[in-house]
Design an enzyme around this catalytic site. Sequence first.
Site, PDB file in Angstrom:
ATOM      1  N   ASN A 186       1.007  -1.168   0.237  1.00 31.31           N
ATOM      2  CA  ASN A 186       0.192  -0.091  -0.294  1.00 31.31           C
ATOM      3  C   ASN A 186       1.137   1.590  -0.326  1.00 31.31           C
ATOM      4  O   ASN A 186       1.926   1.259   0.250  1.00 31.31           O
ATOM      5  CB  ASN A 186      -1.183   0.171   0.918  1.00 31.31           C
ATOM      6  N   GLY A 233      -2.239  -9.882   3.595  1.00 30.13           N
ATOM      7  CA  GLY A 233      -1.939 -10.718   2.588  1.00 30.13           C
ATOM      8  C   GLY A 233      -0.509 -11.017   2.346  1.00 30.13           C
ATOM      9  O   GLY A 233       0.173 -11.295   3.123  1.00 30.13           O
ATOM     10  N   VAL A 234      -0.179 -10.897   1.062  1.00 27.99           N
ATOM     11  CA  VAL A 234       1.046 -10.981   0.403  1.00 27.99           C
ATOM     12  C   VAL A 234       1.733 -10.263   1.308  1.00 27.99           C
ATOM     13  O   VAL A 234       3.036 -10.592   1.543  1.00 27.99           O
ATOM     14  CB  VAL A 234       0.694 -11.049  -0.952  1.00 27.99           C
ATOM     15  N   ASP A 235       1.635  -9.036   1.709  1.00 30.08           N
ATOM     16  CA  ASP A 235       2.533  -7.754   2.638  1.00 30.08           C
ATOM     17  C   ASP A 235       3.177  -8.257   3.355  1.00 30.08           C
ATOM     18  O   ASP A 235       3.821  -8.106   3.777  1.00 30.08           O
ATOM     19  CB  ASP A 235       1.414  -6.475   2.629  1.00 30.08           C
ATOM     20  N   SER A 291      -3.530  -6.238  -6.570  1.00 28.11           N
ATOM     21  CA  SER A 291      -4.523  -6.091  -6.244  1.00 28.11           C
ATOM     22  C   SER A 291      -6.019  -6.553  -6.151  1.00 28.11           C
ATOM     23  O   SER A 291      -6.686  -5.841  -6.280  1.00 28.11           O
ATOM     24  CB  SER A 291      -4.953  -4.934  -7.485  1.00 28.11           C
ATOM     25  N   GLY A 305      -7.027  -8.693  -3.886  1.00 24.52           N
ATOM     26  CA  GLY A 305      -7.018  -9.366  -2.995  1.00 24.52           C
ATOM     27  C   GLY A 305      -7.888  -8.449  -2.200  1.00 24.52           C
ATOM     28  O   GLY A 305      -9.473  -8.237  -3.000  1.00 24.52           O
TER      29      GLY A 305
END
Length: 168
Positions: free
Chosen positions: A23, A31-33, A116, A118
């Site tokens: 972000n 999520g993946v982050d 983008s 998710g």
Amino acid sequence: MQLHAVQADITTLAVDAIVNAANRSLLGGGGVDGAIHRAAGPELLVACRALNGCRTGQVKLTPGFRLPAKYVIHAVGPVWHGGGQGEAALLADCYRNSVTLAMAQGCASLAFPAISTGVYGYPVEAAAEIAIAIVRAAAMEPLAEVIFCCFSAADHMLYQRLLGRLPR
Ligand code: AR6
């Protein structure tokens, strides 16, 4: 250039660079982050703090720290608002800018998550079509391998179909 899809946790891939679906703060999230920050270790957050955020569609580079990947390319995808707010162009920018940065770093292998699609709500098939088209057009030497890293079996099947590996 080889283009393929795998079903995996992107934090396990031993490639030169993985892309993070970040972000604008670049200070982590879910999520993946979240998975990338957990696997890379706290040094990643320290490195991200020094980057002063990132605009949507743009990318920034850090080391991979404890990840098997050498680098993390943090890309900020658009939030889906129905498609009328430039989302497709911004998503294309994420893929193009990530490929350009990876090549500038001399990367031979690069893995993308489905940016983008998710929490940010971008329709998965429309996003995958952009991902594949942009990577096909933009990737060249020294980038020899680009992996679309799918988290779900459904996404993996979709990418395989779009890459021409499965019948429609
Ligand atoms: N490996 C590969 N793909 C994954 C993994 C993983 N370990 N974990 C999830 N995915 P999302 P976004 C898939 O929500 O939509 C964060 O909080 C997931 O199934 O991670 O771009 C950021 O901080 C989906 O297919 O990213 C932002 O605030 C894809 O990764 C926001 O979410 C992207 O889902 C970004 O939202």
